[in-house]
Design a protein around this motif. Structure first.
Motif, PDB file in Angstrom:
ATOM      1  N   TYR A   4      86.963  83.675 -39.253  1.00  0.00           N
ATOM      2  CA  TYR A   4      86.629  84.653 -40.204  1.00  0.00           C
ATOM      3  C   TYR A   4      85.910  84.499 -41.402  1.00  0.00           C
ATOM      4  N   TYR A  88      81.339  92.603 -46.197  1.00  0.00           N
ATOM      5  CA  TYR A  88      81.388  92.902 -44.858  1.00  0.00           C
ATOM      6  C   TYR A  88      82.279  91.526 -44.347  1.00  0.00           C
ATOM      7  N   GLY A  90      84.348  90.181 -40.898  1.00  0.00           N
ATOM      8  CA  GLY A  90      84.490  89.739 -39.557  1.00  0.00           C
ATOM      9  C   GLY A  90      84.467  88.320 -39.053  1.00  0.00           C
ATOM     10  N   THR A  91      84.343  88.136 -37.692  1.00  0.00           N
ATOM     11  CA  THR A  91      84.220  86.828 -37.258  1.00  0.00           C
ATOM     12  C   THR A  91      82.919  86.110 -37.729  1.00  0.00           C
ATOM     13  N   GLU A  93      80.981  84.940 -36.002  1.00  0.00           N
ATOM     14  CA  GLU A  93      79.553  85.247 -35.106  1.00  0.00           C
ATOM     15  C   GLU A  93      78.997  86.717 -35.390  1.00  0.00           C
ATOM     16  N   GLU A  94      80.055  87.499 -35.667  1.00  0.00           N
ATOM     17  CA  GLU A  94      79.521  88.906 -36.077  1.00  0.00           C
ATOM     18  C   GLU A  94      78.615  88.868 -37.268  1.00  0.00           C
ATOM     19  N   GLY A  97      75.293  87.773 -37.227  1.00  0.00           N
ATOM     20  CA  GLY A  97      74.216  88.685 -36.404  1.00  0.00           C
ATOM     21  C   GLY A  97      74.051  89.524 -37.442  1.00  0.00           C
ATOM     22  N   LEU A  98      74.623  89.913 -38.767  1.00  0.00           N
ATOM     23  CA  LEU A  98      74.302  90.850 -39.690  1.00  0.00           C
ATOM     24  C   LEU A  98      73.188  90.314 -40.540  1.00  0.00           C
TER      25      LEU A  98
END
Length: 111
Positions: A4, A88, A90-91, A93-94, A97-98
């Motif tokens: 994370y 933000y 998240g993981t 990976e997430e 992507g942002l």
């Protein structure tokens, strides 16, 4: 196991210190300590009427991404209290992507 982190969009940070204050209060840190520290960059003139003046929130070694809150299914307090909504959680990976090619963003992996 997912890793994370925090993604911070510095283009939108206003330097309000809400993230820093929320962290200090949530963890009952002594005055001057926090899991997130806001750093002021500038002001200095770049050219003409163009100025460098930014605020950069940066996680410190004390940041555990609010493990206690996350165990209750909540987001880290800095993200929850960000007035500009420019943080933000998240993981990794997430969060990657942002990024999507935007300028002035930083991604922090926090274990």
């Amino acid at each position: 196991m997912a890793k994370y982190g925090l993604l911070i969009d510095y283009d939108w940070c206003t330097g309000c210190h809400s993230c820093e204050m929320a962290c200090s209060v949530e963890h009952d840190y002594p005055t001057g300590q926090s899991g997130l520290k806001l750093t002021e960059v500038g002001p200095w003139r770049i050219a003409g009427d163009n100025w460098q003046y930014d605020y950069l929130p940066v996680p410190t070694k004390q940041c555990d991404l609010c493990a206690g809150l996350r165990s209750e299914g909540k987001t880290p307090t800095c993200v929850h209290h960000c007035q500009a909504k420019c943080m933000y959680f998240g993981t990794m990976e997430e969060l990657v992507g942002l990024l999507d090619g935007k300028d002035k963003q930083a991604l922090f992996a926090i274990r």
